[in-house]
Design an enzyme around this catalytic site. Structure first.
Site, PDB file in Angstrom:
ATOM      1  N   ALA A  12       0.863  -1.179   0.000  1.00 24.19           N
ATOM      2  CA  ALA A  12       0.000   0.000   0.000  1.00 24.19           C
ATOM      3  C   ALA A  12       0.901   1.231   0.000  1.00 24.19           C
ATOM      4  O   ALA A  12       2.076   1.155   0.384  1.00 24.19           O
ATOM      5  CB  ALA A  12      -0.886  -0.017   1.236  1.00 24.19           C
ATOM      6  N   GLY A  49       0.701  -5.017   1.030  1.00 22.20           N
ATOM      7  CA  GLY A  49      -0.544  -5.086   0.266  1.00 22.20           C
ATOM      8  C   GLY A  49      -0.354  -5.755  -1.087  1.00 22.20           C
ATOM      9  O   GLY A  49      -1.296  -6.333  -1.636  1.00 22.20           O
ATOM     10  N   GLU A  90      -0.550  -9.322  -0.391  1.00 26.48           N
ATOM     11  CA  GLU A  90      -1.956  -9.593  -0.039  1.00 26.48           C
ATOM     12  C   GLU A  90      -2.845  -9.583  -1.285  1.00 26.48           C
ATOM     13  O   GLU A  90      -3.763 -10.395  -1.410  1.00 26.48           O
ATOM     14  CB  GLU A  90      -2.436  -8.565   0.987  1.00 26.48           C
ATOM     15  CG  GLU A  90      -1.778  -8.795   2.353  1.00 26.48           C
ATOM     16  CD  GLU A  90      -1.999  -7.654   3.333  1.00 26.48           C
ATOM     17  OE1 GLU A  90      -1.847  -6.478   2.935  1.00 26.48           O
ATOM     18  OE2 GLU A  90      -2.325  -7.928   4.498  1.00 26.48           O
ATOM     19  N   GLU A 132       5.313  -5.029   6.871  1.00 27.05           N
ATOM     20  CA  GLU A 132       4.649  -3.949   7.607  1.00 27.05           C
ATOM     21  C   GLU A 132       5.234  -3.730   8.995  1.00 27.05           C
ATOM     22  O   GLU A 132       5.290  -2.619   9.494  1.00 27.05           O
ATOM     23  CB  GLU A 132       3.139  -4.236   7.734  1.00 27.05           C
ATOM     24  CG  GLU A 132       2.359  -4.136   6.437  1.00 27.05           C
ATOM     25  CD  GLU A 132       2.257  -5.456   5.681  1.00 27.05           C
ATOM     26  OE1 GLU A 132       3.091  -6.361   5.905  1.00 27.05           O
ATOM     27  OE2 GLU A 132       1.341  -5.570   4.847  1.00 27.05           O
TER      28      GLU A 132
HETATM   29  C1  HXC Z   1       4.985   4.314  -1.443  1.00 31.54           C
HETATM   30  C2  HXC Z   1       6.828   3.332  -2.365  1.00 31.54           C
HETATM   31  C3  HXC Z   1       6.503   2.097  -1.780  1.00 31.54           C
HETATM   32  C4  HXC Z   1       5.319   2.042  -0.975  1.00 31.54           C
HETATM   33  C5  HXC Z   1       8.310   1.850  -2.895  1.00 31.54           C
HETATM   34  N1  HXC Z   1       7.954   3.114  -3.058  1.00 31.54           N
HETATM   35  N2  HXC Z   1       7.448   1.199  -2.123  1.00 31.54           N
HETATM   36  N3  HXC Z   1       6.075   4.431  -2.206  1.00 31.54           N
HETATM   37  N4  HXC Z   1       4.597   3.177  -0.843  1.00 31.54           N
HETATM   38  N5  HXC Z   1       4.885   0.908  -0.422  1.00 31.54           N
HETATM   39  C6  HXC Z   1       8.640   4.160  -3.833  1.00 31.54           C
HETATM   40  C7  HXC Z   1       9.890   4.687  -3.108  1.00 31.54           C
HETATM   41  O1  HXC Z   1       9.536   5.674  -2.164  1.00 31.54           O
HETATM   42  C8  HXC Z   1      10.673   5.235  -4.271  1.00 31.54           C
HETATM   43  O2  HXC Z   1      10.144   6.475  -4.682  1.00 31.54           O
HETATM   44  C9  HXC Z   1      10.371   4.251  -5.384  1.00 31.54           C
HETATM   45  O3  HXC Z   1       9.161   3.603  -5.025  1.00 31.54           O
HETATM   46  C10 HXC Z   1      11.455   3.197  -5.536  1.00 31.54           C
HETATM   47  O4  HXC Z   1      11.670   2.591  -4.270  1.00 31.54           O
HETATM   48  P1  HXC Z   1      13.111   2.437  -3.591  1.00 31.54           P
HETATM   49  O5  HXC Z   1      12.884   2.230  -2.136  1.00 31.54           O
HETATM   50  O6  HXC Z   1      14.009   3.534  -3.992  1.00 31.54           O
HETATM   51  O7  HXC Z   1      13.605   1.077  -4.282  1.00 31.54           O
HETATM   52  P2  HXC Z   1      14.603  -0.014  -3.706  1.00 31.54           P
HETATM   53  O8  HXC Z   1      15.749   0.609  -2.989  1.00 31.54           O
HETATM   54  O9  HXC Z   1      14.866  -0.940  -4.840  1.00 31.54           O
HETATM   55  O10 HXC Z   1      13.778  -0.806  -2.582  1.00 31.54           O
HETATM   56  C11 HXC Z   1      12.630  -1.538  -2.977  1.00 31.54           C
HETATM   57  C12 HXC Z   1      11.783  -1.921  -1.745  1.00 31.54           C
HETATM   58  C13 HXC Z   1      11.512  -0.638  -0.921  1.00 31.54           C
HETATM   59  C14 HXC Z   1      12.552  -2.932  -0.888  1.00 31.54           C
HETATM   60  C15 HXC Z   1      10.524  -2.562  -2.263  1.00 31.54           C
HETATM   61  O11 HXC Z   1      10.943   0.348  -1.810  1.00 31.54           O
HETATM   62  C16 HXC Z   1      10.536  -0.861   0.189  1.00 31.54           C
HETATM   63  O12 HXC Z   1      10.890  -1.385   1.244  1.00 31.54           O
HETATM   64  N6  HXC Z   1       9.296  -0.431  -0.011  1.00 31.54           N
HETATM   65  C17 HXC Z   1       8.250  -0.502   1.025  1.00 31.54           C
HETATM   66  C18 HXC Z   1       7.762  -1.910   1.206  1.00 31.54           C
HETATM   67  C19 HXC Z   1       6.727  -1.982   2.304  1.00 31.54           C
HETATM   68  O13 HXC Z   1       7.003  -1.673   3.487  1.00 31.54           O
HETATM   69  N7  HXC Z   1       5.505  -2.390   1.953  1.00 31.54           N
HETATM   70  C20 HXC Z   1       4.400  -2.481   2.903  1.00 31.54           C
HETATM   71  C21 HXC Z   1       3.643  -1.185   2.892  1.00 31.54           C
HETATM   72  S1  HXC Z   1       2.350  -1.161   4.097  1.00 31.54           S
HETATM   73  P3  HXC Z   1      10.903   7.874  -4.399  1.00 31.54           P
HETATM   74  O14 HXC Z   1      10.077   8.890  -5.131  1.00 31.54           O
HETATM   75  O15 HXC Z   1      10.886   8.044  -2.930  1.00 31.54           O
HETATM   76  O16 HXC Z   1      12.294   7.673  -4.941  1.00 31.54           O
HETATM   77  C22 HXC Z   1       1.140  -2.109   3.430  1.00 31.54           C
HETATM   78  C23 HXC Z   1      -0.092  -2.290   4.281  1.00 31.54           C
HETATM   79  C24 HXC Z   1      -1.217  -2.873   3.506  1.00 31.54           C
HETATM   80  O17 HXC Z   1       1.250  -2.594   2.357  1.00 31.54           O
HETATM   81  C25 HXC Z   1      -2.469  -2.789   4.316  1.00 31.54           C
HETATM   82  C26 HXC Z   1      -3.706  -2.921   3.472  1.00 31.54           C
HETATM   83  C27 HXC Z   1      -4.080  -1.730   2.698  1.00 31.54           C
END
Ligand code: HXC
Length: 259
Positions: free
Chosen positions: A67, A110, A113, A133
């Protein structure tokens, strides 16, 4: 509805629709608008008699990295309650046609999921599944603790949910989360192959069988068995049942019409 964050092709292949998540710069992070678009796309594909199977995919780098954290960052619990985005997720889950997730790269939070909300998963060798998360101070909210546990068992689910560790496509397959792992160049083709097999079957049987497998996945055994029985009887009200069985007896290929 005009789509900004997804691309939908209802006739990607005969009887197969393709939905592509299309926010590549953000690794297909699922913002609210994207989820509403998905809801609308699935609802209209579900209504489309030409569509018998739906494939959802992202790109090589990411199915979806979760998400949209930037959109959630400053929200409080009441904001989330009012937005009620899980209604959208529930609607996707209610899609009657089978959905295959073709996953490459990140399927996190998400994103994992969403893949698990689908009925089958074809993964590329680069796919990584995870519920990270916990690392950002929350926990899974769109079925991660439930569907993951049922798919891979308590031990691995607990480890993934409590540590946020990712698992590879190969581990995911061993654990029972994905159907097949193939090289990145062919993961979409492989999903099409599987979709084709499903699309050749009677749409009525497929719908009732999907519903019944989900019943097993989502409820207790006795309740599931009764549900299955009811849907089994219902198959015998269709012309496709007669066609399928007489084709077998006559040693020919069935021609299923969906009636
Ligand atoms: C918003 C995101 C994002 C996310 C990546 N990006 N994941 N933006 N929400 N979930 C954006 C980054 O900010 C960045 O943009 C661009 O995508 C590239 O990501 P990087 O981090 O620079 O890439 P990398 O170093 O290759 O790392 C990849 C990654 C990392 C390991 C996937 O991006 C990451 O850890 N993302 C978050 C994963 C996460 O925690 N997901 C769970 C979210 S909570 P900018 O513009 O900043 O450069 C969830 C709850 C669901 O899902 C509940 C139900 C609705």
């Amino acid at each position: 509805m005009e789509f900004q964050y997804i691309i939908v092709d209802p006739s990607f292949k005969k009887h197969i629709a393709l939905v592509r998540l299309n926010r590549p710069k953000e690794l297909n992070a699922l913002n609210l608008q994207l989820m509403l678009e998905l809801k609308s796309a699935f609802a209209s594909l579900d209504e489309d008699d030409e569509v018998r199977c739906i494939i959802i995919t992202g790109n090589e780098q990411a199915f979806a990295a979760g998400a949209d954290i930037k959109q959630m960052e400053n929200k409080n619990a009441i904001d989330l309650l009012k937005i009620d985005q899980f209604e959208t997720w529930d609607q996707i889950r209610k899609t009657k046609k089978p959905i295959i997730a073709a996953v490459s790269g990140f399927a996190l939070g998400g994103g994992c999921e969403l893949a698990m909300t689908c009925d089958m998963i074809i993964a590329s060798e680069s796919a990584k599944f995870g519920q990270p998360e916990i690392k950002i101070g929350i926990m899974p909210g769109a079925g991660g603790t439930q569907r993951l546990t049922r798919a891979v068992g308590k031990a691995l689910a607990m480890e993934m949910v409590l540590t946020g560790k990712f698992i590879s496509a190969e581990e995911a397959q061993k654990a029972g989360l994905v159907n097949k792992v193939v090289p990145e160049e062919i993961y979409l083709d492989e999903a099409v192959k599987l979709a084709n097999e499903v699309a050749m079957m009677s749409p009525i049987s497929v719908r009732l069988a999907k519903e019944s497998v989900l019943k097993a996945f989502e409820s207790g055994l006795q309740e599931g068995l009764y549900f299955e029985r009811k849907n089994f009887y219902m198959c015998f009200t269709s012309e496709d049942q007669k066609e399928g069985m007489s084709a077998f007896v006559e040693k020919r290929k069935p021609n299923f019409t969906g009636n």
